[in-house]
Design a protein around this motif. Structure first.
Motif, PDB file in Angstrom:
ATOM      1  N   UNK A   1       0.957  -1.186  -0.076  1.00 27.60           N
ATOM      2  CA  UNK A   1       0.025  -0.067  -0.005  1.00 27.60           C
ATOM      3  C   UNK A   1       0.945   1.338  -0.036  1.00 27.60           C
ATOM      4  N   UNK A   2       0.553   2.322  -0.795  1.00 22.38           N
ATOM      5  CA  UNK A   2       1.275   3.338  -0.864  1.00 22.38           C
ATOM      6  C   UNK A   2       2.281   3.583  -1.622  1.00 22.38           C
ATOM      7  N   UNK A   3       2.562   2.689  -2.421  1.00 26.03           N
ATOM      8  CA  UNK A   3       3.745   2.643  -3.517  1.00 26.03           C
ATOM      9  C   UNK A   3       3.324   3.466  -4.396  1.00 26.03           C
ATOM     10  N   UNK A   4       4.384   4.412  -4.935  1.00 26.66           N
ATOM     11  CA  UNK A   4       4.061   5.407  -5.967  1.00 26.66           C
ATOM     12  C   UNK A   4       4.576   4.790  -7.493  1.00 26.66           C
ATOM     13  N   UNK A   5       3.576   5.038  -8.560  1.00 27.20           N
ATOM     14  CA  UNK A   5       3.802   4.505  -9.766  1.00 27.20           C
ATOM     15  C   UNK A   5       3.919   5.871 -10.380  1.00 27.20           C
ATOM     16  N   UNK A   6       5.114   5.863 -11.372  1.00 32.46           N
ATOM     17  CA  UNK A   6       5.188   6.978 -12.147  1.00 32.46           C
ATOM     18  C   UNK A   6       5.699   6.710 -13.711  1.00 32.46           C
ATOM     19  N   UNK A   7       4.997   7.256 -14.571  1.00 27.94           N
ATOM     20  CA  UNK A   7       5.573   6.872 -15.802  1.00 27.94           C
ATOM     21  C   UNK A   7       6.312   8.130 -16.434  1.00 27.94           C
ATOM     22  N   UNK A   8       7.739   7.667 -16.628  1.00 20.76           N
ATOM     23  CA  UNK A   8       8.695   8.535 -16.716  1.00 20.76           C
ATOM     24  C   UNK A   8       8.539   9.623 -17.994  1.00 20.76           C
ATOM     25  N   UNK A   9       7.999   9.035 -19.124  1.00 23.57           N
ATOM     26  CA  UNK A   9       7.660   9.802 -20.115  1.00 23.57           C
ATOM     27  C   UNK A   9       6.454  10.983 -20.286  1.00 23.57           C
ATOM     28  N   UNK A  10       5.830  10.838 -19.019  1.00 20.87           N
ATOM     29  CA  UNK A  10       4.712  11.689 -18.832  1.00 20.87           C
ATOM     30  C   UNK A  10       5.015  12.313 -17.478  1.00 20.87           C
ATOM     31  N   UNK A  11       3.946  12.919 -17.197  1.00 23.17           N
ATOM     32  CA  UNK A  11       4.189  13.582 -15.883  1.00 23.17           C
ATOM     33  C   UNK A  11       2.768  13.226 -14.914  1.00 23.17           C
ATOM     34  N   UNK A  12       2.627  12.029 -15.463  1.00 21.51           N
ATOM     35  CA  UNK A  12       1.257  11.314 -14.724  1.00 21.51           C
ATOM     36  C   UNK A  12       1.898  10.089 -13.712  1.00 21.51           C
ATOM     37  N   UNK A  13       1.056  10.005 -12.751  1.00 25.79           N
ATOM     38  CA  UNK A  13       1.447   8.795 -11.821  1.00 25.79           C
ATOM     39  C   UNK A  13       0.134   8.317 -11.046  1.00 25.79           C
ATOM     40  N   UNK A  14       0.613   7.526  -9.896  1.00 25.58           N
ATOM     41  CA  UNK A  14      -0.560   7.142  -9.147  1.00 25.58           C
ATOM     42  C   UNK A  14       0.020   6.571  -7.733  1.00 25.58           C
ATOM     43  N   UNK A  15      -0.829   6.359  -6.858  1.00 28.66           N
ATOM     44  CA  UNK A  15      -0.451   6.080  -5.665  1.00 28.66           C
ATOM     45  C   UNK A  15      -1.301   4.534  -5.407  1.00 28.66           C
ATOM     46  N   UNK A  16      -0.731   3.526  -5.087  1.00 28.97           N
ATOM     47  CA  UNK A  16      -1.295   2.337  -4.859  1.00 28.97           C
ATOM     48  C   UNK A  16      -2.301   2.386  -3.506  1.00 28.97           C
ATOM     49  N   UNK A  17      -3.384   1.752  -3.707  1.00 31.24           N
ATOM     50  CA  UNK A  17      -4.432   1.887  -2.367  1.00 31.24           C
ATOM     51  C   UNK A  17      -3.856   0.683  -1.451  1.00 31.24           C
ATOM     52  N   UNK A  18      -4.798   0.547  -0.530  1.00 31.44           N
ATOM     53  CA  UNK A  18      -4.436  -0.362   0.659  1.00 31.44           C
ATOM     54  C   UNK A  18      -4.095  -1.794   0.202  1.00 31.44           C
TER      55      UNK A  18
END
Length: 82
Positions: free
Chosen positions: A40-57
């Protein structure tokens, strides 16, 4: 230009907008450790964009509105190597 041609042109322009918007993709998945437990709470980023997300619980994430193609995904979490 006749009114018919103007209406026809407007109609073609209007139907082209939704077809363009449908050309976006999403990346979704679940982040787990080697024991298949969620991170939970892991950060996922797409390097070629400025988009990302955080994993839920439960470790699930979703990043929407990205263009099709190859993207480098970077995942980081406290206590784990990037």
């Amino acid at each position: 230009m006749s009114k018919f041609k103007i209406v026809w042109l407007l109609f073609l322009l209007i139907i082209s907008f939704p077809s363009h918007a449908q050309q976006l993709a999403e990346v979704k998945g679940r982040i787990t450790n080697t024991s298949n437990e969620p991170i939970p709470g892991a950060t996922i980023l797409l390097s070629s964009t400025k988009k990302g997300a955080k994993a839920d619980r439960n470790g699930f994430f979703k990043i929407s509105g990205i263009s099709f193609g190859n993207h480098q995904v970077t995942i980081s979490a406290v206590g784990y190597q990037t």
